[in-house]
Design a protein around this motif. Structure first.
Motif, short mmCIF file in Angstrom:
data_model
loop_
_atom_site.label_atom_id
_atom_site.label_comp_id
_atom_site.label_asym_id
_atom_site.label_seq_id
_atom_site.Cartn_x
_atom_site.Cartn_y
_atom_site.Cartn_z
N MET A 33 0.90 -1.39 0.05
CA MET A 33 -0.11 0.07 -0.15
C MET A 33 0.95 1.29 -0.13
O MET A 33 1.65 1.55 0.89
CB MET A 33 -0.99 0.04 1.18
N ILE A 34 0.63 2.18 -1.02
CA ILE A 34 1.69 3.19 -1.22
C ILE A 34 0.87 4.41 -0.60
O ILE A 34 -0.36 4.65 -1.39
CB ILE A 34 1.97 3.40 -2.70
N PRO A 35 0.88 5.29 0.34
CA PRO A 35 0.04 6.34 0.82
C PRO A 35 0.10 7.41 -0.18
O PRO A 35 1.15 7.50 -1.03
CB PRO A 35 0.96 6.71 2.15
N LYS A 36 -0.86 8.12 -0.05
CA LYS A 36 -1.12 9.34 -0.76
C LYS A 36 0.15 10.29 -0.62
O LYS A 36 0.51 10.88 -1.61
CB LYS A 36 -2.47 10.08 -0.38
N ALA A 37 0.76 10.71 0.35
CA ALA A 37 2.00 11.70 0.80
C ALA A 37 3.04 10.84 0.01
O ALA A 37 3.75 11.70 -0.90
CB ALA A 37 2.17 11.70 2.15
N VAL A 38 3.17 9.64 -0.16
CA VAL A 38 4.35 9.07 -0.64
C VAL A 38 4.16 9.05 -2.30
O VAL A 38 5.15 9.70 -3.13
CB VAL A 38 4.31 7.50 -0.33
N ARG A 39 2.97 8.78 -2.86
CA ARG A 39 2.83 8.91 -4.21
C ARG A 39 2.89 10.58 -4.52
O ARG A 39 3.63 10.86 -5.59
CB ARG A 39 1.32 8.78 -4.57
N GLN A 40 2.55 11.62 -3.88
CA GLN A 40 2.66 12.82 -4.25
C GLN A 40 4.29 13.18 -4.24
O GLN A 40 4.78 13.97 -5.01
CB GLN A 40 1.98 13.89 -3.15
N ASP A 41 4.97 12.53 -3.20
CA ASP A 41 6.49 13.04 -3.24
C ASP A 41 7.12 12.33 -4.39
O ASP A 41 7.89 13.19 -5.31
CB ASP A 41 6.88 12.38 -2.02
N LEU A 42 6.77 11.06 -4.84
CA LEU A 42 7.22 10.39 -6.09
C LEU A 42 6.82 10.95 -7.19
O LEU A 42 7.63 10.88 -8.46
CB LEU A 42 6.96 8.96 -5.99
N PHE A 43 5.70 11.49 -7.25
CA PHE A 43 4.99 12.25 -8.79
C PHE A 43 5.63 13.38 -9.10
O PHE A 43 5.50 14.06 -10.01
CB PHE A 43 3.42 12.17 -8.48
N LYS A 44 6.50 13.97 -8.18
CA LYS A 44 7.29 15.23 -8.53
C LYS A 44 8.16 15.37 -9.53
O LYS A 44 8.30 16.01 -10.35
CB LYS A 44 7.97 15.94 -7.21
N ARG A 46 8.81 13.25 -13.31
CA ARG A 46 7.95 12.80 -14.27
C ARG A 46 8.26 11.12 -14.62
O ARG A 46 7.35 10.33 -14.45
CB ARG A 46 8.12 13.45 -15.71
N ALA A 47 9.42 10.92 -14.58
CA ALA A 47 10.03 9.57 -14.85
C ALA A 47 9.54 8.48 -13.74
O ALA A 47 9.13 7.51 -13.88
CB ALA A 47 11.48 9.32 -15.18
N THR A 48 9.63 9.12 -12.52
CA THR A 48 9.19 8.31 -11.43
C THR A 48 7.71 7.91 -11.47
O THR A 48 7.12 6.76 -11.25
CB THR A 48 9.56 8.59 -10.04
N LYS A 49 6.88 9.22 -11.89
CA LYS A 49 5.36 9.28 -11.88
C LYS A 49 5.14 8.10 -12.88
O LYS A 49 4.17 7.30 -12.66
CB LYS A 49 4.94 10.49 -12.05
N ASP A 50 5.68 8.15 -14.13
CA ASP A 50 5.24 7.32 -15.29
C ASP A 50 5.59 5.95 -14.78
O ASP A 50 4.58 5.06 -15.08
CB ASP A 50 6.11 7.55 -16.30
N ARG A 51 6.92 5.47 -13.89
CA ARG A 51 6.99 4.17 -13.61
C ARG A 51 5.90 3.75 -12.77
O ARG A 51 5.42 2.59 -12.80
CB ARG A 51 8.27 3.90 -13.13
N LEU A 52 5.64 4.34 -11.74
CA LEU A 52 4.68 4.06 -10.83
C LEU A 52 3.49 3.84 -11.21
O LEU A 52 2.77 2.93 -10.90
CB LEU A 52 4.74 5.31 -9.56
N GLN A 53 3.08 4.67 -12.27
CA GLN A 53 1.67 4.58 -12.82
C GLN A 53 1.59 3.36 -13.55
O GLN A 53 0.44 2.33 -13.45
CB GLN A 53 1.38 5.65 -13.87
#
Length: 177
Positions: A33-44, A46-53
């Protein structure tokens, strides 16, 4: 017996993603489970956001998690803010784990202390890699290479412990730790 669930913080996601090991967490946990604040931090980034998505789209056991007690999170964040720090991801991971009885995967010292105060099972990236080795999912040489990759990337791990593990399993310790 079903594998336990975990919540995870940003630094662990970054380290395990760098090694392409996030999907392998399914070998240790039934749900990550990836918390919302962790996702927001990681989504800063673009490359990390795309991989996590892509991971959310490909693996059902890796989940977006936003359910938590906001009062408890606010209280713990206020405590941390007095120390001049902002660690919302760690706080949400610990609070969420406490609510659902999950393990917390967190590298930050304060996050581990917070998890210990909540009497939660908690570990970090080092533990995950060590477990993969113990369960024979990775070899000794691969473990050494992964530690070296994380070291070169500037990821903070308990390098003294990593070198002791490498020596114990017959590998050369890492230099400059």
């Amino acid at each position: 017996m079903r594998a336990p669930r975990c919540t995870i913080d940003s630094s662990c996601v970054i380290a395990l993603d760098h090694l392409n090991l996030l999907p392998q967490l399914s070998l240790l946990f039934s749900r990550v489970m990836i918390p919302k604040a962790v996702r927001q931090d990681l989504f800063k980034r673009r490359a990390t956001k795309d991989r996590l998505q892509g991971l959310f789209d490909s693996y059902a056991f890796i989940e977006r998690w936003a359910e938590y007690d906001p009062g408890t999170v606010a209280f713990l964040l206020a405590e941390r803010a007095r120390q001049g720090m902002k660690d919302r991801g760690e706080v949400e991971a610990v609070v969420q784990a406490s609510q659902v009885g999950a393990t917390v995967i967190v590298d930050d010292r304060w996050g581990r202390e917070l998890a210990a105060r909540a009497d939660l099972d908690h570990h970090g990236t080092f533990w995950v890699l060590e477990r993969f080795y113990e369960l024979k999912f990775i070899s000794a040489s691969v473990l050494r290479r992964q530690f070296r990759d994380l070291q070169q990337r500037g990821i903070r791990l308990p390098w003294t412990e990593a070198n002791l593990l490498l020596i114990r399993i017959g590998e050369e310790p890492l230099a400059n730790t």
